[in-house]
Design a protein around this motif. Sequence first.
Motif, short mmCIF file in Angstrom:
data_model
loop_
_atom_site.label_atom_id
_atom_site.label_comp_id
_atom_site.label_asym_id
_atom_site.label_seq_id
_atom_site.Cartn_x
_atom_site.Cartn_y
_atom_site.Cartn_z
N ARG A 127 41.25 7.67 11.66
CA ARG A 127 39.80 7.46 10.75
C ARG A 127 38.02 7.52 11.79
NH1 ARG A 127 36.98 2.72 7.22
NH2 ARG A 127 34.69 2.85 7.84
N ASP A 128 37.38 8.71 11.80
CA ASP A 128 36.58 8.70 12.13
C ASP A 128 35.22 8.54 11.56
OD1 ASP A 128 34.54 11.16 13.35
OD2 ASP A 128 35.87 12.33 14.25
N PRO A 129 35.26 7.66 13.37
CA PRO A 129 33.38 7.27 12.12
C PRO A 129 32.75 7.47 11.18
CG PRO A 129 32.97 7.93 14.53
CD PRO A 129 34.52 8.17 14.17
N ARG A 130 32.32 9.36 11.36
CA ARG A 130 31.64 9.70 10.27
C ARG A 130 32.18 9.84 9.36
NH1 ARG A 130 32.51 15.16 13.87
NH2 ARG A 130 33.95 13.71 14.30
N ALA A 131 33.96 8.79 8.66
CA ALA A 131 34.64 9.04 7.04
C ALA A 131 33.37 8.48 6.54
CB ALA A 131 36.06 8.11 7.95
N PHE A 132 33.33 8.39 4.98
CA PHE A 132 33.09 7.47 4.05
C PHE A 132 31.32 7.55 4.61
CE2 PHE A 132 36.83 5.68 5.18
CZ PHE A 132 37.89 6.59 4.14
N GLY A 133 30.72 8.49 4.80
CA GLY A 133 29.84 8.76 5.06
C GLY A 133 29.36 8.30 6.26
N GLY A 134 29.94 7.68 7.46
CA GLY A 134 29.57 6.91 8.48
C GLY A 134 28.43 8.54 9.45
N THR A 135 28.09 7.46 10.31
CA THR A 135 27.75 8.72 11.43
C THR A 135 28.79 8.37 12.94
OG1 THR A 135 25.81 7.15 12.58
CG2 THR A 135 26.11 8.74 10.78
N THR A 136 28.44 8.89 13.71
CA THR A 136 29.22 9.24 15.30
C THR A 136 28.40 8.06 15.52
OG1 THR A 136 27.70 10.35 15.99
CG2 THR A 136 30.17 10.88 15.67
N HIS A 137 26.72 7.52 15.93
CA HIS A 137 25.83 6.99 16.43
C HIS A 137 26.81 5.12 16.22
CE1 HIS A 137 23.24 9.63 17.72
NE2 HIS A 137 22.91 10.25 16.03
N THR A 138 26.90 4.90 14.60
CA THR A 138 27.07 3.44 14.57
C THR A 138 28.68 3.64 13.15
OG1 THR A 138 25.78 3.52 12.58
CG2 THR A 138 24.73 3.36 14.20
N GLY A 139 29.19 4.28 12.75
CA GLY A 139 30.45 4.29 12.02
C GLY A 139 31.27 3.24 12.36
N GLU A 140 32.58 3.00 11.60
CA GLU A 140 33.15 3.05 11.92
C GLU A 140 34.54 3.26 12.30
OE1 GLU A 140 36.93 -0.55 9.99
OE2 GLU A 140 34.38 -1.40 9.72
N SER A 141 35.78 3.36 13.75
CA SER A 141 36.38 3.95 13.32
C SER A 141 37.63 3.42 13.14
CB SER A 141 36.40 5.23 15.16
OG SER A 141 36.21 3.59 15.79
N GLY A 142 38.85 3.80 13.18
CA GLY A 142 40.44 3.20 13.11
C GLY A 142 41.59 3.63 12.56
N ILE A 143 43.15 2.86 12.78
CA ILE A 143 43.66 3.49 12.17
C ILE A 143 44.74 2.89 11.24
CG2 ILE A 143 45.96 4.34 13.04
CD1 ILE A 143 45.58 3.72 16.38
N TYR A 144 44.47 3.88 10.33
CA TYR A 144 45.47 3.27 9.06
C TYR A 144 47.16 3.89 9.30
CZ TYR A 144 41.65 2.99 6.75
OH TYR A 144 40.01 3.47 5.77
N VAL A 145 48.00 2.90 8.85
CA VAL A 145 49.55 2.42 9.73
C VAL A 145 50.17 2.59 7.88
CG1 VAL A 145 51.53 1.88 10.35
CG2 VAL A 145 49.55 1.29 11.32
N VAL A 146 50.33 3.94 7.53
CA VAL A 146 51.15 4.33 6.06
C VAL A 146 52.17 4.60 6.51
CG1 VAL A 146 51.15 5.55 4.16
CG2 VAL A 146 48.94 5.03 5.67
N ASP A 147 53.44 3.42 5.47
CA ASP A 147 54.82 3.09 5.61
C ASP A 147 54.98 4.24 4.43
OD1 ASP A 147 57.36 2.70 5.01
OD2 ASP A 147 57.28 0.30 5.26
#
Length: 444
Positions: A127-147
Amino acid sequence: MRTWLRSCFAAVTVSATLVATGLPAAACGEDDKPAVPAARTLGDPGAIKNVKAVGSVPDAAGAISVNFLDYGRRDVMVVSGEFGLKVYDLTKNPAAPKLVGQVSLPGLWETEDTEVDPARKLVFLSRDPRAFGGTTHTGESGIYVVDVSKPEAPAIISYTKVPAGHTTSCVDGCRYLWTGGPAKADDQPADWGGRPIWVTDIRDPRHPKVNPQPIELARNDGKTDYVHDVQVDGNGVAWVSGRGGVRGYWTNGVHRDPLSGKVRRANAHEPIPYAGGGIAETAAPSRFMHNSFHPAGHRVGDGAWRGQDLIYATEENFVDGCAGDGVLTISSLAGSYHGEGWRSTPSQPFRLQSVGTWSVNGQEGSDPASDDCSAHYFDVRGKILVQSFYSQGTRFLDVSDPTNPRQIAYYRPGDASAWAPYWHGKYVYVADNARGIDVLQLTK
């Protein structure tokens, strides 16, 4: 019509009869200045040579990355993109992928080079910080693990916040993930040019553990900068691409550390430098390296082989016009095995020797009206390298002579937005952000 706004580019898709442009991965300026790629020529019929289109998956529009999983008698393709994750069965007819399962995450970004754990049947979505309408400045980033142990019922088993999120890559047999990019957040050090790598322990995929201390610092002549992606070669060396070049690390085993001179055990948190460094400015003026491939181990015979240890890398770069856009680069690793790429400074820069480059600009089959020409992901099988060039489509190159890569085939639909091609069986599967998945077969 739908519009995406990203940190480096904005792309607008009007009706398919008028405009069909994909969204280039935002890797150049990262300064939130929107730029719209040039519209395609009305009625552009595209171009094709020595390639047959044997199938397509239009319901995967928004596709960004593809990977494959083997279930014994079942052959499964997983496609990540702006929709989340879609799972297709290839078993009965690999030219006609059949949708069997999905995880809906509309607005996900960017999931480039999505990787899988083939043993545990896991998919890792970045998940890039620009996902779901976010920005590089303040957006949330992370990792989804899918089985995806049951292809018909893929399920998210964990989500973990990580300070980076443009790409995430398996290292050390998928026991750990290295996650990097994009541009730095507002709460990160002001002197960083982009986000480095954070390491996540996924030995327990339901409870990932993120090391708070980043690695792969000071990669750009001593400056901490944007890490874009990681590819692991057949010997287990993890090759890190980004602004400043490509550097390889051991993440397992006992090796001599060229920086300290000591022999020690490498691990994902404290890897040992192997080789690599900056790409020569004459080959890649932007010095932003997007992804790479190093022939080694079971893949040592792929690509050119004339007794040279070579690193193939993509420069992703967008400028006005086509001539200055990013290219495929081939460089020699000679002279980089003793930490030279880690000691490079602005006053005493180290650069790999350029062996060859290839640009789509002016090549047969290109659309002269488009300036959306940057090189993007590629895949190699034997002496044939297949590469995506956004609106300029998919190109097949003979790289048996690394000093002179030669185009032998191409597939450029009039509405192409080719992001990444993948050899699988006798076909090449192309993740096209506008078209979905194109299934191609080289005919010559």
